[in-house]
Design a protein around this motif. Structure first.
Motif, PDB file in Angstrom:
ATOM      1  N   LYS A 133     -22.179  15.131 -14.737  1.00  0.00           N
ATOM      2  CA  LYS A 133     -22.417  16.178 -13.746  1.00  0.00           C
ATOM      3  C   LYS A 133     -21.242  16.331 -12.769  1.00  0.00           C
ATOM      4  O   LYS A 133     -21.133  17.342 -12.102  1.00  0.00           O
ATOM      5  N   VAL A 134     -20.379  15.314 -12.687  1.00  0.00           N
ATOM      6  CA  VAL A 134     -19.223  15.356 -11.786  1.00  0.00           C
ATOM      7  C   VAL A 134     -18.060  16.020 -12.511  1.00  0.00           C
ATOM      8  O   VAL A 134     -17.758  15.683 -13.659  1.00  0.00           O
ATOM      9  N   SER A 135     -17.398  16.965 -11.841  1.00  0.00           N
ATOM     10  CA  SER A 135     -16.311  17.707 -12.481  1.00  0.00           C
ATOM     11  C   SER A 135     -15.087  16.811 -12.718  1.00  0.00           C
ATOM     12  O   SER A 135     -14.878  15.814 -12.020  1.00  0.00           O
ATOM     13  N   GLN A 136     -14.277  17.201 -13.714  1.00  0.00           N
ATOM     14  CA  GLN A 136     -13.048  16.463 -14.033  1.00  0.00           C
ATOM     15  C   GLN A 136     -12.089  16.474 -12.846  1.00  0.00           C
ATOM     16  O   GLN A 136     -11.399  15.492 -12.594  1.00  0.00           O
ATOM     17  N   LYS A 137     -12.037  17.582 -12.127  1.00  0.00           N
ATOM     18  CA  LYS A 137     -11.152  17.696 -10.967  1.00  0.00           C
ATOM     19  C   LYS A 137     -11.525  16.667  -9.899  1.00  0.00           C
ATOM     20  O   LYS A 137     -10.664  15.993  -9.335  1.00  0.00           O
ATOM     21  N   LEU A 138     -12.822  16.540  -9.646  1.00  0.00           N
ATOM     22  CA  LEU A 138     -13.289  15.574  -8.650  1.00  0.00           C
ATOM     23  C   LEU A 138     -13.043  14.140  -9.111  1.00  0.00           C
ATOM     24  O   LEU A 138     -12.663  13.275  -8.311  1.00  0.00           O
ATOM     25  N   LYS A 139     -13.230  13.892 -10.415  1.00  0.00           N
ATOM     26  CA  LYS A 139     -12.962  12.556 -10.954  1.00  0.00           C
ATOM     27  C   LYS A 139     -11.482  12.197 -10.810  1.00  0.00           C
ATOM     28  O   LYS A 139     -11.140  11.070 -10.460  1.00  0.00           O
ATOM     29  N   GLY A 140     -10.601  13.165 -11.078  1.00  0.00           N
ATOM     30  CA  GLY A 140      -9.165  12.934 -10.920  1.00  0.00           C
ATOM     31  C   GLY A 140      -8.791  12.644  -9.478  1.00  0.00           C
ATOM     32  O   GLY A 140      -7.991  11.752  -9.189  1.00  0.00           O
ATOM     33  N   LYS A 141      -9.385  13.406  -8.572  1.00  0.00           N
ATOM     34  CA  LYS A 141      -9.128  13.190  -7.143  1.00  0.00           C
ATOM     35  C   LYS A 141      -9.632  11.819  -6.706  1.00  0.00           C
ATOM     36  O   LYS A 141      -8.960  11.107  -5.952  1.00  0.00           O
ATOM     37  N   PHE A 142     -10.809  11.457  -7.207  1.00  0.00           N
ATOM     38  CA  PHE A 142     -11.376  10.148  -6.895  1.00  0.00           C
ATOM     39  C   PHE A 142     -10.455   9.029  -7.390  1.00  0.00           C
ATOM     40  O   PHE A 142     -10.211   8.053  -6.683  1.00  0.00           O
ATOM     41  N   HIS A 143      -9.936   9.197  -8.607  1.00  0.00           N
ATOM     42  CA  HIS A 143      -9.010   8.205  -9.178  1.00  0.00           C
ATOM     43  C   HIS A 143      -7.756   8.065  -8.315  1.00  0.00           C
ATOM     44  O   HIS A 143      -7.306   6.962  -8.023  1.00  0.00           O
ATOM     45  N   ARG A 144      -7.195   9.192  -7.908  1.00  0.00           N
ATOM     46  CA  ARG A 144      -5.974   9.169  -7.086  1.00  0.00           C
ATOM     47  C   ARG A 144      -6.201   8.556  -5.704  1.00  0.00           C
ATOM     48  O   ARG A 144      -5.295   7.955  -5.137  1.00  0.00           O
ATOM     49  N   MET A 145      -7.419   8.702  -5.180  1.00  0.00           N
ATOM     50  CA  MET A 145      -7.692   8.243  -3.822  1.00  0.00           C
ATOM     51  C   MET A 145      -8.212   6.808  -3.739  1.00  0.00           C
ATOM     52  O   MET A 145      -8.137   6.194  -2.679  1.00  0.00           O
ATOM     53  N   THR A 146      -8.742   6.276  -4.838  1.00  0.00           N
ATOM     54  CA  THR A 146      -9.327   4.930  -4.756  1.00  0.00           C
ATOM     55  C   THR A 146      -8.670   3.926  -5.697  1.00  0.00           C
ATOM     56  O   THR A 146      -8.303   2.837  -5.278  1.00  0.00           O
ATOM     57  N   ILE A 147      -8.523   4.295  -6.953  1.00  0.00           N
ATOM     58  CA  ILE A 147      -8.050   3.330  -7.944  1.00  0.00           C
ATOM     59  C   ILE A 147      -6.535   3.166  -7.905  1.00  0.00           C
ATOM     60  O   ILE A 147      -6.027   2.050  -7.913  1.00  0.00           O
ATOM     61  N   ARG A 148      -5.815   4.278  -7.850  1.00  0.00           N
ATOM     62  CA  ARG A 148      -4.350   4.190  -7.815  1.00  0.00           C
ATOM     63  C   ARG A 148      -3.838   3.392  -6.610  1.00  0.00           C
ATOM     64  O   ARG A 148      -2.968   2.544  -6.767  1.00  0.00           O
ATOM     65  N   PRO A 149      -4.370   3.601  -5.396  1.00  0.00           N
ATOM     66  CA  PRO A 149      -3.919   2.766  -4.274  1.00  0.00           C
ATOM     67  C   PRO A 149      -4.223   1.276  -4.458  1.00  0.00           C
ATOM     68  O   PRO A 149      -3.474   0.428  -3.982  1.00  0.00           O
ATOM     69  N   ALA A 150      -5.314   0.962  -5.156  1.00  0.00           N
ATOM     70  CA  ALA A 150      -5.632  -0.446  -5.414  1.00  0.00           C
ATOM     71  C   ALA A 150      -4.579  -1.079  -6.310  1.00  0.00           C
ATOM     72  O   ALA A 150      -4.209  -2.237  -6.127  1.00  0.00           O
ATOM     73  N   ILE A 151      -4.072  -0.303  -7.271  1.00  0.00           N
ATOM     74  CA  ILE A 151      -3.035  -0.819  -8.167  1.00  0.00           C
ATOM     75  C   ILE A 151      -1.697  -0.926  -7.447  1.00  0.00           C
ATOM     76  O   ILE A 151      -0.978  -1.916  -7.588  1.00  0.00           O
ATOM     77  N   LEU A 152      -1.364   0.080  -6.663  1.00  0.00           N
ATOM     78  CA  LEU A 152      -0.027   0.154  -6.059  1.00  0.00           C
ATOM     79  C   LEU A 152       0.059  -0.453  -4.665  1.00  0.00           C
ATOM     80  O   LEU A 152       1.058  -0.274  -3.979  1.00  0.00           O
ATOM     81  N   TYR A 153      -0.953  -1.206  -4.258  1.00  0.00           N
ATOM     82  CA  TYR A 153      -0.933  -1.839  -2.939  1.00  0.00           C
ATOM     83  C   TYR A 153       0.289  -2.759  -2.822  1.00  0.00           C
ATOM     84  O   TYR A 153       0.487  -3.658  -3.626  1.00  0.00           O
ATOM     85  N   GLY A 154       1.112  -2.526  -1.838  1.00  0.00           N
ATOM     86  CA  GLY A 154       2.292  -3.349  -1.608  1.00  0.00           C
ATOM     87  C   GLY A 154       3.468  -3.006  -2.487  1.00  0.00           C
ATOM     88  O   GLY A 154       4.489  -3.689  -2.456  1.00  0.00           O
ATOM     89  N   ALA A 155       3.384  -1.938  -3.279  1.00  0.00           N
ATOM     90  CA  ALA A 155       4.434  -1.613  -4.244  1.00  0.00           C
ATOM     91  C   ALA A 155       5.740  -1.196  -3.586  1.00  0.00           C
ATOM     92  O   ALA A 155       6.795  -1.283  -4.216  1.00  0.00           O
ATOM     93  N   GLU A 156       5.693  -0.770  -2.345  1.00  0.00           N
ATOM     94  CA  GLU A 156       6.931  -0.367  -1.679  1.00  0.00           C
ATOM     95  C   GLU A 156       7.879  -1.545  -1.478  1.00  0.00           C
ATOM     96  O   GLU A 156       9.069  -1.367  -1.254  1.00  0.00           O
ATOM     97  N   CYS A 157       7.379  -2.751  -1.594  1.00  0.00           N
ATOM     98  CA  CYS A 157       8.197  -3.957  -1.429  1.00  0.00           C
ATOM     99  C   CYS A 157       8.617  -4.564  -2.765  1.00  0.00           C
ATOM    100  O   CYS A 157       9.347  -5.549  -2.777  1.00  0.00           O
ATOM    101  N   TRP A 158       8.148  -4.015  -3.880  1.00  0.00           N
ATOM    102  CA  TRP A 158       8.437  -4.597  -5.183  1.00  0.00           C
ATOM    103  C   TRP A 158       9.848  -4.280  -5.642  1.00  0.00           C
ATOM    104  O   TRP A 158      10.354  -3.188  -5.420  1.00  0.00           O
ATOM    105  N   ALA A 159      10.469  -5.221  -6.293  1.00  0.00           N
ATOM    106  CA  ALA A 159      11.725  -4.985  -7.003  1.00  0.00           C
ATOM    107  C   ALA A 159      11.333  -4.757  -8.462  1.00  0.00           C
ATOM    108  O   ALA A 159      11.338  -5.670  -9.275  1.00  0.00           O
TER     109      ALA A 159
END
Length: 110
Positions: A66-92
């Protein structure tokens, strides 16, 4: 590496209260995984695992038809991607780290 009595040595055992402290290749400090060789492979793997945990927690929303693909994509970008990239600005980062993260993200999006 330890420096006791002005002598630097790698091969001495470190003791604490009479017990020898075992040597480790990785050390966790706050959220960072430090490796003895200076690489970040363990930390990248740790962040990918954190992304998969977030994915599992959000599976109710992500698998709902029932949830649209657009909303699922936005949800992924706002919750899951930040969990993966936490602290990535300091990575070599290396190409292999970027590839590993990309593969994990693509598997999540399938």
């Amino acid at each position: 590496m330890c420096k006791f009595n002005g002598v630097r040595s790698d091969d001495r055992d470190v003791t604490l209260a009479g017990q020898v402290v075992p040597k480790k290749d990785t050390f966790r400090y706050l959220e960072l995984m430090l490796q003895s060789d200076g690489e970040i492979d363990e930390y990248v793997s740790h962040r990918i695992r954190a992304g998969w945990i977030k994915w599992q927690q959000a599976s109710g929303i992500l698998y709902d038809r029932k949830v649209s693909q657009k909303l699922k994509g936005k949800f992924h970008r706002m919750t899951i991607r930040p969990a993966i990239l936490y602290g990535a600005e300091c990575w070599a980062t290396k190409k292999q780290h970027i590839q590993k993260i990309s593969v994990a993200e693509m598997r999540m999006l399938q």
